[in-house]
Design a protein around this motif. Structure first.
Motif, PDB file in Angstrom:
ATOM      1  N   LEU A 190      12.586   1.799   4.021  1.00  0.00           N
ATOM      2  CA  LEU A 190      13.225   2.526   2.915  1.00  0.00           C
ATOM      3  C   LEU A 190      14.198   1.609   2.178  1.00  0.00           C
ATOM      4  CD1 LEU A 190      14.140   5.853   4.786  1.00  0.00           C
ATOM      5  CD2 LEU A 190      12.200   5.469   3.250  1.00  0.00           C
ATOM      6  N   ILE A 191      14.264   1.790   0.872  1.00  0.00           N
ATOM      7  CA  ILE A 191      15.230   1.010   0.078  1.00  0.00           C
ATOM      8  C   ILE A 191      15.998   1.952  -0.848  1.00  0.00           C
ATOM      9  CG2 ILE A 191      15.531  -0.759  -1.706  1.00  0.00           C
ATOM     10  CD1 ILE A 191      12.914  -2.037  -0.742  1.00  0.00           C
ATOM     11  N   LEU A 192      17.320   1.801  -0.805  1.00  0.00           N
ATOM     12  CA  LEU A 192      18.172   2.466  -1.783  1.00  0.00           C
ATOM     13  C   LEU A 192      18.783   1.333  -2.606  1.00  0.00           C
ATOM     14  CD1 LEU A 192      18.810   5.467  -2.237  1.00  0.00           C
ATOM     15  CD2 LEU A 192      20.747   5.219  -0.683  1.00  0.00           C
ATOM     16  N   SER A 193      18.327   1.197  -3.872  1.00  0.00           N
ATOM     17  CA  SER A 193      18.759   0.000  -4.605  1.00  0.00           C
ATOM     18  C   SER A 193      20.211   0.091  -5.076  1.00  0.00           C
ATOM     19  CB  SER A 193      17.808  -0.344  -5.758  1.00  0.00           C
ATOM     20  OG  SER A 193      17.430   0.782  -6.467  1.00  0.00           O
ATOM     21  N   ASP A 194      20.756   1.294  -5.150  1.00  0.00           N
ATOM     22  CA  ASP A 194      22.196   1.443  -5.388  1.00  0.00           C
ATOM     23  C   ASP A 194      22.808   1.808  -4.020  1.00  0.00           C
ATOM     24  OD1 ASP A 194      24.702   2.478  -5.812  1.00  0.00           O
ATOM     25  OD2 ASP A 194      24.155   3.742  -7.499  1.00  0.00           O
ATOM     26  N   ALA A 195      23.665   0.903  -3.530  1.00  0.00           N
ATOM     27  CA  ALA A 195      24.113   1.006  -2.124  1.00  0.00           C
ATOM     28  C   ALA A 195      25.331   1.917  -1.924  1.00  0.00           C
ATOM     29  CB  ALA A 195      24.417  -0.386  -1.607  1.00  0.00           C
ATOM     30  N   ALA A 205      15.876  10.806   1.040  1.00  0.00           N
ATOM     31  CA  ALA A 205      15.911  11.196   2.458  1.00  0.00           C
ATOM     32  C   ALA A 205      14.928  12.336   2.699  1.00  0.00           C
ATOM     33  CB  ALA A 205      17.330  11.622   2.840  1.00  0.00           C
ATOM     34  N   SER A 206      14.883  13.284   1.786  1.00  0.00           N
ATOM     35  CA  SER A 206      13.991  14.428   1.973  1.00  0.00           C
ATOM     36  C   SER A 206      12.512  13.997   1.948  1.00  0.00           C
ATOM     37  CB  SER A 206      14.327  15.461   0.891  1.00  0.00           C
ATOM     38  OG  SER A 206      13.225  16.211   0.575  1.00  0.00           O
ATOM     39  N   ILE A 207      12.153  13.098   1.019  1.00  0.00           N
ATOM     40  CA  ILE A 207      10.770  12.597   0.961  1.00  0.00           C
ATOM     41  C   ILE A 207      10.468  11.790   2.229  1.00  0.00           C
ATOM     42  CG2 ILE A 207       9.175  11.083  -0.268  1.00  0.00           C
ATOM     43  CD1 ILE A 207      10.965  11.448  -2.758  1.00  0.00           C
ATOM     44  N   ALA A 208      11.424  10.940   2.613  1.00  0.00           N
ATOM     45  CA  ALA A 208      11.211  10.078   3.785  1.00  0.00           C
ATOM     46  C   ALA A 208      11.023  10.938   5.035  1.00  0.00           C
ATOM     47  CB  ALA A 208      12.395   9.134   3.949  1.00  0.00           C
ATOM     48  N   SER A 234      25.865   8.542   4.104  1.00  0.00           N
ATOM     49  CA  SER A 234      25.323   9.889   3.864  1.00  0.00           C
ATOM     50  C   SER A 234      23.809   9.838   3.921  1.00  0.00           C
ATOM     51  CB  SER A 234      25.722  10.407   2.487  1.00  0.00           C
ATOM     52  OG  SER A 234      27.052  10.168   2.246  1.00  0.00           O
ATOM     53  N   PHE A 235      23.228   8.772   3.357  1.00  0.00           N
ATOM     54  CA  PHE A 235      21.771   8.638   3.344  1.00  0.00           C
ATOM     55  C   PHE A 235      21.221   8.553   4.769  1.00  0.00           C
ATOM     56  CE2 PHE A 235      18.120   5.533   3.026  1.00  0.00           C
ATOM     57  CZ  PHE A 235      17.199   6.469   2.592  1.00  0.00           C
ATOM     58  N   GLU A 236      21.793   7.690   5.559  1.00  0.00           N
ATOM     59  CA  GLU A 236      21.259   7.515   6.920  1.00  0.00           C
ATOM     60  C   GLU A 236      21.462   8.774   7.755  1.00  0.00           C
ATOM     61  OE1 GLU A 236      22.162   3.667   8.665  1.00  0.00           O
ATOM     62  OE2 GLU A 236      21.824   2.724   6.722  1.00  0.00           O
ATOM     63  N   ASP A 237      22.581   9.472   7.520  1.00  0.00           N
ATOM     64  CA  ASP A 237      22.827  10.723   8.256  1.00  0.00           C
ATOM     65  C   ASP A 237      21.800  11.796   7.899  1.00  0.00           C
ATOM     66  OD1 ASP A 237      24.966   9.535   9.413  1.00  0.00           O
ATOM     67  OD2 ASP A 237      26.492  10.520   8.167  1.00  0.00           O
ATOM     68  N   ALA A 238      21.255  11.706   6.679  1.00  0.00           N
ATOM     69  CA  ALA A 238      20.316  12.756   6.226  1.00  0.00           C
ATOM     70  C   ALA A 238      18.886  12.524   6.727  1.00  0.00           C
ATOM     71  CB  ALA A 238      20.318  12.806   4.697  1.00  0.00           C
ATOM     72  N   LEU A 239      18.643  11.377   7.378  1.00  0.00           N
ATOM     73  CA  LEU A 239      17.279  11.090   7.869  1.00  0.00           C
ATOM     74  C   LEU A 239      17.055  11.756   9.231  1.00  0.00           C
ATOM     75  CD1 LEU A 239      17.017   7.290   6.947  1.00  0.00           C
ATOM     76  CD2 LEU A 239      15.902   9.206   5.785  1.00  0.00           C
ATOM     77  N   ASN A 240      15.862  12.311   9.429  1.00  0.00           N
ATOM     78  CA  ASN A 240      15.575  12.966  10.715  1.00  0.00           C
ATOM     79  C   ASN A 240      14.705  12.083  11.621  1.00  0.00           C
ATOM     80  OD1 ASN A 240      12.979  13.129   9.776  1.00  0.00           O
ATOM     81  ND2 ASN A 240      12.972  15.367   9.475  1.00  0.00           N
ATOM     82  N   TYR A 241      14.566  10.793  11.260  1.00  0.00           N
ATOM     83  CA  TYR A 241      13.829   9.846  12.095  1.00  0.00           C
ATOM     84  C   TYR A 241      14.447   8.461  11.875  1.00  0.00           C
ATOM     85  CZ  TYR A 241      11.526   7.738   8.062  1.00  0.00           C
ATOM     86  OH  TYR A 241      11.289   7.056   6.895  1.00  0.00           O
ATOM     87  N   LYS A 242      14.026   7.491  12.675  1.00  0.00           N
ATOM     88  CA  LYS A 242      14.619   6.151  12.550  1.00  0.00           C
ATOM     89  C   LYS A 242      13.600   5.183  11.950  1.00  0.00           C
ATOM     90  CE  LYS A 242      17.920   3.419  15.147  1.00  0.00           C
ATOM     91  NZ  LYS A 242      18.589   3.187  13.891  1.00  0.00           N
TER      92      LYS A 242
END
Ligand code: NAD
Ligand code: MG
Length: 412
Positions: A85-90, A74-77, A95-103
């Motif tokens: 974006l891909i998170l291969s372990d779901a 999330a921080s890199i994105a 929490s991941f989507e909440d940590a993003l500051n863009y869509k």
């Protein structure tokens, strides 16, 4: 229109798409290269992003993946804002989507999505910085679709060299990231493989180069994770200490350059300054050298066929410097020959060897087996599985699963 399409043989369409996409990679450099980084949160991924951060005009990050480290992804994105974006372990979707500051336009979960990103035809280059056999499918799908791959994931070639090298365009579209192979690649620019007498692949010798066999018996996880020259992910750090890494790299070079395995000679070079040497038939040799910094081969793979500036320490040739070489102790480091033997036997053996090694390394890290048990576990596993030909990637997946199951039952 449909009628016309149908009249073109599918093979021709595929060859055309491969040719045009390889031309895509060899762009004139006026447009930023559209890149996806698979394994963006790891050691190679992080260093690639640092390079790209300093060269934002040259690269356009379109896709990023990580396995479980959602916070770092999330921080890199949030910095590079790629579309995909891909998170291969779901496990941590919310929490991941909440940590993003863009869509982002697309977020996928699970390993299958990696194949789609690898094969996305809008990309110029896929950096495969995944670790282990988990990286094979992405290399395979990328090459099959006509994409170019900057390959850090050496396990792809170790396990699936035969399959990957049979994909049309393999030699033009697969650029090595591994420092030794980048060295070989750079030395071979403008040369014919027919002129090569042998390849000398250098190895630091790792932290246990000077250990007696008795001292090897009490090596701890902390000792093995302490590499003298390179700061890398855990798996490759253990592989470097057992020298399995050199075995894997010999196989990698064999497939990458189509050279007989017996013409690749490992040699200890503790300073890690000469990254490999090509000896030619006329008695001349070319070596590539530089400080031990993975950013150098990474930027070469990203910028190839151009070279982009990189701010890393330079060697100072006016200072006294010692470049030494010594033979590999194959008795103390049996993994080198285990790997060579596996590729000589061929068929499924390299896949068995790789899976057994991945299990052995993980079980050593979990403190379930001793350090000196690593080669023992690999050999016992290799003896269990008999040779058969590898016709398709499906065979590799089955072998990987079966080998892991068996290797996990050993030495309990
Ligand atoms: P690492 O462990 O630091 O990073 C691995 C990356 O892959 C992470 O982003 C992680 O999230 C992801 N990942 C892990 N398991 C996964 C799985 N099952 N499915 C999908 N993604 C997964 O590893 P690294 O040291 O960066 O090494 C990456 C590859 O590059 C390895 O094949 C290694 O041998 C090779 N390599 C590394 C170095 C180095 O200096 N680190 C040098 C040469 C070659
Ligand atoms: Mg290497």
């Amino acid at each position: 229109m449909n009628q016309q399409r149908r009249s073109i043989p599918p093979d021709l369409i595929r060859i055309f798409s491969i040719l045009t996409s390889s031309m895509k990679h060899k762009s004139d450099g006026t447009q930023p290269k559209r890149i996806a980084i698979l394994g963006a949160t790891g050691s190679i991924g992080t260093q690639a992003l640092e390079i790209i951060s300093a060269n934002r005009h040259a690269y356009d990050i379109r896709g990023l993946s990580a396995h479980s480290n959602w916070k770092k992804l999330a921080s890199i994105a949030n910095d590079f804002k790629p579309d995909w974006l891909i998170l291969s372990d779901a496990s941590n979707k919310q929490s991941f989507e909440d940590a993003l500051n863009y869509k982002p336009k697309q977020i996928d979960y699970g390993p299958e999505a990696l194949k789609l990103m690898a094969a996305d035809s809008s990309l110029n280059l896929i950096l495969n910085a995944l670790v282990g056999f988990a990286g094979f499918s992405s290399t395979y799908e990328a090459l099959k679709s006509g994409n170019s791959v900057a390959l850090a994931n050496k396990e792809s070639l170790v396990v699936g060299g035969e399959i990957l090298t049979s994909i049309p365009g393999f030699h033009d579209r697969l650029i090595p990231v591994d420092s030794e192979h980048s060295a070989m690649w750079q030395c071979l620019v403008g040369e014919e493989m027919d002129s090569v007498e042998k390849i000398v692949i250098t190895a630091s010798g790792g932290p246990f180069r000077d250990f007696s066999r008795d001292m090897m018996k009490s090596i701890t996880v902390k000792d093995a994770l302490n590499h003298p020259n390179w700061d890398m992910g855990n798996k490759i750090t253990i592989d470097s200490s057992t020298m399995m890494n050199k075995g894997l790299e010999i196989i990698e070079a064999h497939w990458l350059f189509g050279i007989d395995i017996d013409l690749i000679e490992p040699v200890i070079h503790p300073q890690s300054i000469i990254h490999s040497i090509i000896e030619f038939k006329d008695g001349s040799s070319k070596a590539q050298l530089g400080p031990p910094d993975m950013k150098v081969p990474i930027i070469y793979a990203l910028s190839y066929p151009q070279r982009h500036p990189l701010n890393v320490p330079r060697l100072d040739y006016t200072k006294r410097m010692n470049l030494s070489f010594e033979p590999v102790d194959f008795i103390k480091f049996p993994c080198v020959q285990i790997a060579i033997q596996a590729v000589k036997e061929g068929g499924i053996k390299p896949a068995v060897m790789n899976a057994a090694n991945e299990v052995a390394v993980q079980r050593f890290l979990n403190e379930e087996i001793r350090y000196i048990d690593i080669p023992v576990l690999i050999e016992k596993t290799l003896n269990k599985f008999n040779q058969k030909t590898v016709g398709s990637p499906d065979v590799l997946f089955d072998v990987d699963i079966e080998t892991r199951k068996f290797a996990n039952t050993l030495l309990r």
